[in-house]
Design a protein around this motif. Structure first.
Motif, mmCIF file in Angstrom:
data_model
loop_
_atom_site.group_PDB
_atom_site.id
_atom_site.type_symbol
_atom_site.label_atom_id
_atom_site.label_comp_id
_atom_site.label_asym_id
_atom_site.label_seq_id
_atom_site.Cartn_x
_atom_site.Cartn_y
_atom_site.Cartn_z
ATOM 1 N N ILE A 45 1.326 -1.670 -4.914
ATOM 2 C CA ILE A 45 1.735 -0.533 -5.256
ATOM 3 C C ILE A 45 0.893 0.824 -4.611
ATOM 4 N N ARG A 46 -0.328 0.896 -4.749
ATOM 5 C CA ARG A 46 -1.100 1.827 -4.104
ATOM 6 C C ARG A 46 -0.717 2.075 -2.604
ATOM 7 N N ILE A 104 2.851 3.770 -2.266
ATOM 8 C CA ILE A 104 2.923 5.142 -2.761
ATOM 9 C C ILE A 104 2.010 6.008 -1.615
ATOM 10 N N ILE A 119 1.955 1.909 -12.345
ATOM 11 C CA ILE A 119 1.902 3.071 -11.707
ATOM 12 C C ILE A 119 1.243 4.483 -12.433
ATOM 13 N N LYS A 137 -1.794 6.612 -11.552
ATOM 14 C CA LYS A 137 -1.976 8.178 -11.464
ATOM 15 C C LYS A 137 -2.553 8.889 -12.542
#
Length: 969
Positions: A60-61, A64, A95, A99
């Motif tokens: 995911i990192r 994004i 996510i 964040k």
């Protein structure tokens, strides 16, 4: 190879993007899923979801970083294309963490705790007393700490979970942690139960925000609300789901800006610095406004007791029993088999219900000790409620893990507290009070099921004698030689009055001179009487006239005692007390007879094969032991040989009250007469023995005044007609004011939830718009036993204890009360059968619809019309679809929702005329599951049949043929 080695080997080679679930491991190893889960936890191996997360987060990192504005839907699609077995919901959660600055705070706390541990810090963490601190609840506690320490005043938090999981307790610990870390300047934990004012917004506003003079009728002064009290501290909103939408909106300005106005104020705003903690048992998506949910940034979900580690469950059991041990000031022994059953038991209302159950169990164990049924306060298998005793057989628990946790009985000691009275004092004091409670409760119980008053009085008189004997045995202790201690317990007034009573008694009965036992016993008894009269409780003796006839001398003396006390005191003791005083006098004026009566009737069980010893083993296991002897006969053994064995045995055992033979065949009853002739020992026999008869005989034989002939009569009576159960046909009546439709729906619901109900009860459904309800009930009761009534209007003259409203029956609490009152909990509840799942009225072949949403709405509404599901089911199904698509392959989708929206298990089926787009998949068959009591194996079997017959099901219009295919394949 051992299972732990096999698991390690399989996991070492697993696809990191698709970790093996416990179920997949179980299938590969051919063992139960529970076995895999327990072994994995022992090996400190994380679940498949937790093993997936590090790789998923890294992926995911990476994504994004390149596409910072990518949507969750697109991100999910990219992740799944890369081969990850991850739902949209899981990706969305991760996510948000990545964040969130809160996630960093949680990590800071974890690192700080590790550092403190290395440095040997002695700061006591309030959370350390929470069971599961380093186990199941570790993530939740880390979240809670981070929320409290989040600048500037803490992070508003919502705690979710089933009833009884400890939401209020966690909120309290968060407050203690905040106080310890100086995050609050006011040491006030302000609690508000939202249910109290849920239906009155004005009162709600006034209570929370305060009001000014004249704001409403009756507002004569300015008043601050709870927000003002919670300033610089924490406000806990319990049952927040009970707040109306208006109530939730009232809090928006407080959460957003830390400002509020009192009711009646238009200009002045008050500033408040506080942390809000809310708690709910409900699904937040359906019970809270979306705008309110968004304002609560942190959600802590507490697991149910069933999802907690077994060691934690054992810790809860020990904790709750230790509290009761402290209350009664005595050690409590928790027998090995009882612990096993408790560990296997899963209470509906989790930790709260477990605590409540254990209070009742400890009280029962204490009563058995006080009444000398047992020599210590002991929780054994036989005193547990039946649903707990059966749990070890019914629940899917890992017996090996239980064996690893337990090796023997558990001994729970009370906490030492020198400021409390001694256990000896409290035991004796409670014996007297318990006599009254026992009489009231038992009399009501037995009369309620039609036992003749004469028999009730006889039974209660036996019990009173036993309890009073117990009290006299206690007064032999050295404690009661200390008169100052006695005076401290009962007070100087009663102490002096009893001394005068003893002078009078010794004149009437010279043998009582210097009998300190009677003095102490009467003192304790009279103090209990005094307190009872002051609190307005009635005092009754079950059979006063019979006592007067049997013991005229002591009765006359007791009457003088009562008259004397009434003249010398400021309260009037009722005449029923004469009976109790008579029993006290009987106990001390006939000690030899009392001692002789302590012996029991000797019991010998005789049966062919190894049955006798097996039955005795079971009876001793359930009753905690006995002196009964068992004689096993081989099938070819000569009767004379067995008779000789019995005669030799009879001569050896204690037989002052005679011998009872319990035999399996009627021909063996002739042994009794021969044994009595050969030995001179009174002997009786009862045939067709079974385990229940043996247990009843053992219990009844312990009654102090029961003779051998009376014992035989009781057993024979119990065999022919059970004293405690009416033999009338049992009936449940379900009715509706306007017609029979609602009644039939209720019946259908009950039969789906309580599968054996119709086997035990006749169920009558009717509409009563054209009937006299009172007369209709009277006609039923004339011929049958009406054990329950369900309707939308309660008859005025009907027993309210077994009336249930229609709304109540459709709630889980109401159904539990129905099961308890009617006795349904004794039925064995099996997994629902497939034929219960299928109803041809909710099968729709060759259906024409235009969208996924349309077919979901159609099926959900049909299930609602049928009474299968509750309001909110449709929204819950749609929400579930948003989290992750329910397509499962082979052109089949299974939309569903949480069981809280379901009344009973049912499946609605739609077969599309043309394939339908299902979030990117082509679907021809939609099976909407409403799951309540559905067993896993049943679901697997249903899905297998559905998949195997999919081609037939897709191309036929014949509903009966579809149903037949689903039932029989």
């Amino acid at each position: 190879m051992e299972i732990n080695k096999k698991i390690k080997k399989l996991l070492s080679n697993e696809d990191k993007k698709n970790p093996l679930t416990d179920q997949q491991l179980a299938l590969k190893l051919n063992v139960s899923r529970e076995k895999v889960t327990v072994t994995r936890q022992k090996l400190n191996i994380k679940s498949s979801k937790e093993r997936l997360k590090p790789f998923l987060v890294e992926e995911i990192r990476s994504i994004i970083k390149k596409q910072s504005n990518i949507s969750i839907r697109e991100l999910t699609k990219v992740i799944q294309q890369k081969g990850y077995n991850a739902s949209r919901y899981l990706i969305d959660q991760e996510i948000k963490k990545i964040k969130s600055p809160f996630y960093k705070k949680e990590k800071e706390i974890e690192n700080k705790e590790i550092k403190n541990k290395k440095n040997g810090s002695n700061i006591e963490d309030p959370f350390q007393t929470v069971i599961g601190y380093n186990g199941t609840l570790k993530p939740q506690i880390q979240q809670a700490k981070a929320a409290v320490l989040y600048p500037p005043y803490g992070l508003h938090t919502l705690i979710t979970g089933e009833s009884g999981v400890g939401k209020s307790y966690l909120a309290r610990k968060m407050f203690e942690f905040a106080a310890q870390n100086r995050k609050i300047s006011e040491n006030k934990f302000v609690v508000f139960n939202c249910a109290d004012y849920a239906d009155n917004p004005q009162l709600l506003y006034s209570h929370l925000f305060g009001h000014v003079k004249g704001a409403f009728t009756g507002a004569s002064n300015d008043k601050d609300g709870l927000l003002s009290k919670a300033n610089n501290s924490i406000l806990f909103l319990d049952e927040v789901h009970r707040l109306s939408p208006e109530g939730q909106e009232m809090l928006f300005n407080v959460i957003d800006n830390g400002k509020y106005r009192r009711l009646g104020e238009t200009e002045t705003e008050h500033k408040v610095n506080l942390m809000i903690i809310a708690a709910t048992t409900e699904d937040i998506e359906s019970s809270l406004l979306a705008t309110f949910r968004r304002r609560i940034p942190l959600i802590i979900e507490l697991p149910s007791l069933k999802k907690r580690e077994l060691q934690e469950k054992l810790d809860f059991i020990k904790l709750f029993i230790a509290r009761e041990s402290k209350q009664i000031k005595r050690k409590i022994i928790l027998k090995y088999e009882a612990v096993r059953a408790l560990l296997a038991y899963t209470p509906v209302n989790n930790i709260g219900q477990l605590e409540s159950n254990l209070k009742v169990i400890c009280a029962k164990a204490y009563l058995f000790f006080v009444t000398e049924v047992k020599s210590q306060v002991e929780i054994s298998l036989d005193i547990l409620p039946s649903e707990i005793r059966r749990s070890f057989l019914n629940e899917s628990v890992d017996r090996e893990e239980i064996r690893n946790l337990l090796r023997d009985d558990i001994k729970v000691e009370p906490a030492l507290d020198r400021n409390l009275i001694t256990s000896q004092e409290k035991n004796i004091y409670n014996v007297t009070e318990d006599i009254y409670k026992y009489i009231e409760e038992k009399n009501q119980e037995l009369s309620g099921i039609g036992i003749p008053q004469e028999k009730i009085n006889t039974e209660l008189t036996f019990r009173i004698e036993e309890k009073i004997s117990r009290l006299f045995d206690m007064t032999k202790e050295d404690f009661y030689k200390n008169k100052n201690m006695l005076k401290g317990v009962i007070g100087e007034k009663i102490y002096n009055l009893i001394n005068e009573v003893m002078v009078m008694l010794q004149e009437e009965l010279p043998e009582l001179v210097l009998n300190s036992q009677l003095q102490y016993a009467l003192a304790i008894h009279l103090d209990a009487v005094w307190q009872r009269i002051k609190s307005g409780k009635l005092i009754k003796y079950p059979d006063l006239e019979n006592i007067k006839k049997k013991h005229p001398q002591n009765y006359a003396v007791a009457e003088k005692v009562i008259n004397f006390i009434n003249k010398r005191s400021d309260i009037t003791i009722p005449r029923d007390e004469i009976g109790y005083i008579t029993m006290y006098l009987n106990t001390v004026t006939g000690p030899d007879e009392r001692e002789n009566d302590q012996s029991e009737i000797a019991i010998i069980i005789v049966s062919h094969g190894m049955v006798a010893s097996s039955m005795l083993k079971v009876a001793n296991y359930l009753l905690g032991g006995s002196k009964v002897k068992a004689v096993n006969m081989s099938f070819n053994e000569a009767p004379n040989k067995v008779l000789k064995k019995l005669i030799a045995l009879v001569k050896k055992i204690e037989h002052s009250k005679g011998i009872l033979l319990l035999v399996d065949m009627g021909s063996l009853t002739g042994f009794a007469e021969i044994i009595e002739e050969k030995t001179g020992i009174k002997t009786r026999a009862v045939a067709r023995v079974d385990t229940v008869m043996l247990m009843e005989a053992i219990r009844w034989s312990k009654l102090k005044d029961i003779s051998l002939n009376e014992l035989v009569a009781r057993i024979n009576q119990s065999n022919s007609t059970n004293l405690y159960n009416k033999k009338k046909h049992k009936v449940l009546l379900i009715y509706c004011m306007t017609g029979e439709g609602v009644a039939l729906k209720v019946k259908d619901y009950l039969l789906h939830r309580l599968f054996n109900l119709e086997r035990e009860y006749e169920i009558i459904t009717t509409g009563i718009y054209n009937k006299d309800l009172e007369e209709f009930i009277a006609d039923i009761e004339a011929a049958k036993e009406l054990v329950g009534l369900i309707g939308n209007l309660r008859p005025q003259s009907f027993n309210s204890n077994i009336f249930f409203s229609v709304d109540e029956i459709f709630s889980e609490e109401g159904l539990e009360r129905f099961k308890e009152r009617v006795g349904v909990q004794e039925f064995k509840q099996e997994d629902i059968k497939i034929d219960k799942l299928i109803d041809k009225n909710i099968i729709f072949p060759l259906l024409k619809v235009n969208s996924k949403d349309e077919v979901i709405t159609l099926l959900a509404e049909k299930l609602k019309e049928k009474g299968v599901v509750k309001d909110g089911f449709l929204d819950a199904v749609k929400k579930r679809e948003e989290w992750g698509v329910t397509y499962i392959g082979s052109g089949i989708a299974i939309p569903h929702a949480d069981s809280q929206y379901v009344n009973y298990s049912q499946a609605a089926l739609a077969i599309m005329e043309n394939s339908l787009d299902w979030s990117g998949y082509k679907v021809e068959v939609i099976c909407m599951f409403a799951i309540k009591d559905l067993g896993v194996e049943c679901f697997k079997e249903f899905y297998k049949i559905l998949k195997e017959n999919i081609e037939l099901i897709k191309f036929t219009k014949d509903i009966n043929l579809i149903k037949e295919a689903l039932l029989n394949g």
